[in-house]
Design an enzyme around this catalytic site. Sequence first.
Site, PDB file in Angstrom:
ATOM      1  CG  ASP A   1      -8.393   0.180   2.784  1.00 55.96           C
ATOM      2  OD1 ASP A   1      -9.204  -0.642   2.319  1.00 55.96           O
ATOM      3  OD2 ASP A   1      -7.149   0.065   2.673  1.00 55.96           O
TER       4      ASP A   1
ATOM      5  CE  LYS B   1      -4.160  -2.080   1.849  1.00 55.98           C
ATOM      6  NZ  LYS B   1      -5.269  -2.016   2.802  1.00 55.98           N
TER       7      LYS B   1
END
Length: 268
Positions: free
Chosen positions: A110, A76
Amino acid sequence: MSVVFDWRDAPRAEFAVIGYPVKHSLSPAMHSAVYENLGLNYRYLALTIPPEEFSEGLAHLHSLGYLGLNVTVPHKAAAARWALLPDDSVRDLGVANTLSLQDGRATNTDAPGFLDTLTDLHLKPGRALVLGAGGTTRALLPGMLQIGWEVHLWNRTQSKAFELAEQVSGPIQVVDSLKTEGFSLILNTTSASLSGSELPLEWSPSTEKGVAYDLAYGNGPTPFLQVAESHGWETCDGRALLVAQGARSFEWWTGLTAPRDVMKAAVS
Ligand code: ATR
């Protein structure tokens, strides 16, 4: 369960989730269900890319014509650095989970997806006990604080909880005991459930119960959720966030509305 390809063996497709390792990902089934529901001629695969091959892997997928990628552990932060056009969420958090491969855009679904799940649980901002101070908490905490949650933060290694509390501005109190009394949300971001370990929570006998939310998920309820349920707490596992972030990624890529009920059914 979907087949996982190494990036060098990746067939042509439009979308994929990349990670290392990628085990038991539900994303291909979830996105494929959306394509089928909406009559879209897309394919979504699960691909592994070792960390040191990240750039090479992405260049290869770009050349195969991939349009978008979901990014999971451990990529990420690398995905945020890769982006030519990171949006504000990626700039603020330093991590991206959604990439548009052909134009270099990146976003993080997210954090807003997590807030969607709190709304779905009918949870109004109150006092939350957050377990874990890793990368996941780092990404979710700013959004929680922004909408008014008061966070009590516990971590097995307490120094990391203090470090995180210093980095993120807002009402965070680092705690060393795990008493559930007075919280409307207990959020487990640790990987304890994945190793089957139990967390040293002291469940209050009080009648005030809230929601126990484990970001992990498995075939059955995680150890944390099993205990929570036995104490009368409402429970929610990581499938909720999987669906919420996946729906937002799909919408970001296509501009279409994701059928969330179809996605929920595909992962349950
Ligand atoms: P992520 O990006 O998923 O948050 P991470 O950054 O590796 O992953 O963080 C893992 C978190 O789970 C940490 O808070 C870790 O606690 P430590 O900082 O003490 O390592 C926590 N964790 C992992 N296994 C645990 C266990 N068995 N009990 C309690 N906490 C655990």
